[in-house]
Design an enzyme around this catalytic site. Sequence first.
Site, PDB file in Angstrom:
ATOM      1  N   HIS A  69      51.573   1.014  55.834  1.00 55.16           N
ATOM      2  CA  HIS A  69      51.617   2.028  54.810  1.00 55.16           C
ATOM      3  C   HIS A  69      52.883   2.892  54.860  1.00 55.16           C
ATOM      4  CE1 HIS A  69      50.206   5.527  57.489  1.00 55.16           C
ATOM      5  NE2 HIS A  69      50.419   4.507  58.280  1.00 55.16           N
TER       6      HIS A  69
ATOM      7  N   ASP B  61      51.984   7.907  66.319  1.00 60.80           N
ATOM      8  CA  ASP B  61      50.827   7.470  67.109  1.00 60.80           C
ATOM      9  C   ASP B  61      51.109   6.132  67.792  1.00 60.80           C
ATOM     10  OD1 ASP B  61      50.820   6.630  64.420  1.00 60.80           O
ATOM     11  OD2 ASP B  61      48.685   6.203  64.420  1.00 60.80           O
TER      12      ASP B  61
ATOM     13  N   HIS C 296      55.760  -0.211  63.946  1.00 57.88           N
ATOM     14  CA  HIS C 296      55.570   0.915  63.023  1.00 57.88           C
ATOM     15  C   HIS C 296      56.101   2.182  63.688  1.00 57.88           C
ATOM     16  CE1 HIS C 296      53.839   3.542  60.149  1.00 57.88           C
ATOM     17  NE2 HIS C 296      52.613   3.643  60.631  1.00 57.88           N
TER      18      HIS C 296
ATOM     19  N   GLU D  86      55.469   5.398  62.912  1.00 61.40           N
ATOM     20  CA  GLU D  86      54.622   6.597  62.985  1.00 61.40           C
ATOM     21  C   GLU D  86      54.299   6.906  64.452  1.00 61.40           C
ATOM     22  OE1 GLU D  86      51.259   6.657  60.278  1.00 61.40           O
ATOM     23  OE2 GLU D  86      51.185   8.850  60.394  1.00 61.40           O
TER      24      GLU D  86
ATOM     25  N   TYR E 212      38.868   3.800  57.084  1.00 61.77           N
ATOM     26  CA  TYR E 212      40.295   3.689  57.400  1.00 61.77           C
ATOM     27  C   TYR E 212      41.074   3.189  56.180  1.00 61.77           C
ATOM     28  CZ  TYR E 212      44.451   2.818  60.160  1.00 61.77           C
ATOM     29  OH  TYR E 212      45.719   2.870  60.650  1.00 61.77           O
TER      30      TYR E 212
ATOM     31  N   HIS F 198      44.604   0.312  66.019  1.00 70.37           N
ATOM     32  CA  HIS F 198      43.541   1.310  66.225  1.00 70.37           C
ATOM     33  C   HIS F 198      42.195   0.606  66.326  1.00 70.37           C
ATOM     34  CE1 HIS F 198      46.095   4.752  65.269  1.00 70.37           C
ATOM     35  NE2 HIS F 198      46.487   4.146  64.165  1.00 70.37           N
TER      36      HIS F 198
ATOM     37  N   HIS G  23      45.783  13.861  60.934  1.00 68.06           N
ATOM     38  CA  HIS G  23      46.470  14.413  59.757  1.00 68.06           C
ATOM     39  C   HIS G  23      45.554  14.564  58.535  1.00 68.06           C
ATOM     40  CE1 HIS G  23      47.277  10.289  58.424  1.00 68.06           C
ATOM     41  NE2 HIS G  23      48.226  10.075  59.308  1.00 68.06           N
TER      42      HIS G  23
ATOM     43  N   ASP H  61      48.645  -1.056  61.817  1.00 68.59           N
ATOM     44  CA  ASP H  61      47.609  -0.238  61.176  1.00 68.59           C
ATOM     45  C   ASP H  61      46.608  -1.075  60.360  1.00 68.59           C
ATOM     46  OD1 ASP H  61      48.215   2.297  62.125  1.00 68.59           O
ATOM     47  OD2 ASP H  61      49.608   2.750  60.507  1.00 68.59           O
TER      48      ASP H  61
END
Length: 388
Positions: free
Chosen positions: A144, A82, A78, A80, A191, A222, A24, A163
């Site tokens: 986040h 991913d 989370h 999101e 990051y 990650h 993104h 994250d």
Amino acid sequence: MQPKKIKENIYWVGAIDWDIRNFHGYATQRGTTYNAYLIIDEKITLIDTVKHYLYDEMIARISAVIDPSKIDYIVSNHVEMDHSGGLPKLLELIPNAKVITSPNGEAGLKAHYQSEWDFHVIKSGETINIGKRNLSFVTTPMLHWPDNMVGYLVEDKILFSNDAFGQHIASSERFDDQYPFDIIQEEAAKYYANIVLPYGTQVQKALEPLQDLDIEIIAPSHGIIWRSQIQTIINAYRKWSSNETDHKAVIVYDTMWNSTERIAYAIQAAFEDIGVNTQMRNLKTVHISDIMTDVLTAKYICVGSPTLNNNMMPNVAAFLTYMKGLAPKKRTGLAFGSYGWGGQSIGQVEEVLAGLGFELLDKIKLQYIPVTEQLQEAIQKIKTGYQS
Ligand code: FEO
């Protein structure tokens, strides 16, 4: 596809995205991983999933340990995609599995997948027993996204940080003592600068309870898992979240006929003269997400643009918009640029820097092609401003 053992009966079962180069808008030159973790206990527990297109890779790794249909709990730290992208398909396979998530996680997952899964919504501080082990959860809203939470596996002293503490690195090595550490540090900084920077207050709040935890492993969602340099990354997060900077200037610019570039190099010379390290960042050649890594620790943020059709150059506008969203604090700004007639761009750049709450050095605005005397005057102005 093999899992990687993290500890006895605990496995990394994530996926490696070797090809991704744009996350993104964040340039991920080293690819990334989506880390999922499998805990074999009386209740077989999966921590997070992977991006939807790598679902089969995750399932292959899980299948090398157990039959995936035996999973009892899926923790969604989370929403999101991913990390949640593999959930719909997985829950088709195991519809009776419980999805353990935060209140905002439940709302977010329902909104993303129109799901009616069997949710167990945790309260911050709640502990879930999975057999011989206990998993404690702390919600970390806006770290986040509103839904974020982290899990701590009490007996094994593993923090599943999602994250937080991540890095975009695709590699078959899993631990921080198996991969070049300078690259891990650089990617962890990038990051933080591109994902976490706006949420310094939340980071500091989240770091407080960590002080009291005995952590042997930080397992982020990650990149590389931390086991040898835990204190190094926690200290780095402390520094970054308090907006502590180094004696360093980053000079970011675009240029039309090299006049703004000449001013940029004059600024570089001025900072060099007063002993401030500099980084030259031409927006035609350096990606804005890489520049943010420099901004993360630079005290002086100098941004230059010539005037094009009464505006700043589009590359500069893109950088400033991006930096504005990431909201670095406690910096000193300097706007500069050359112009032909209107000269609006320099004021526009300065306005954004001022809007970020930066202290400002006097802007440098020079018409057409700057001559040596003008550049020397600009250098002197910076030195004076720096000393005053
Ligand atoms: Fe890695 Fe916020 O997702």
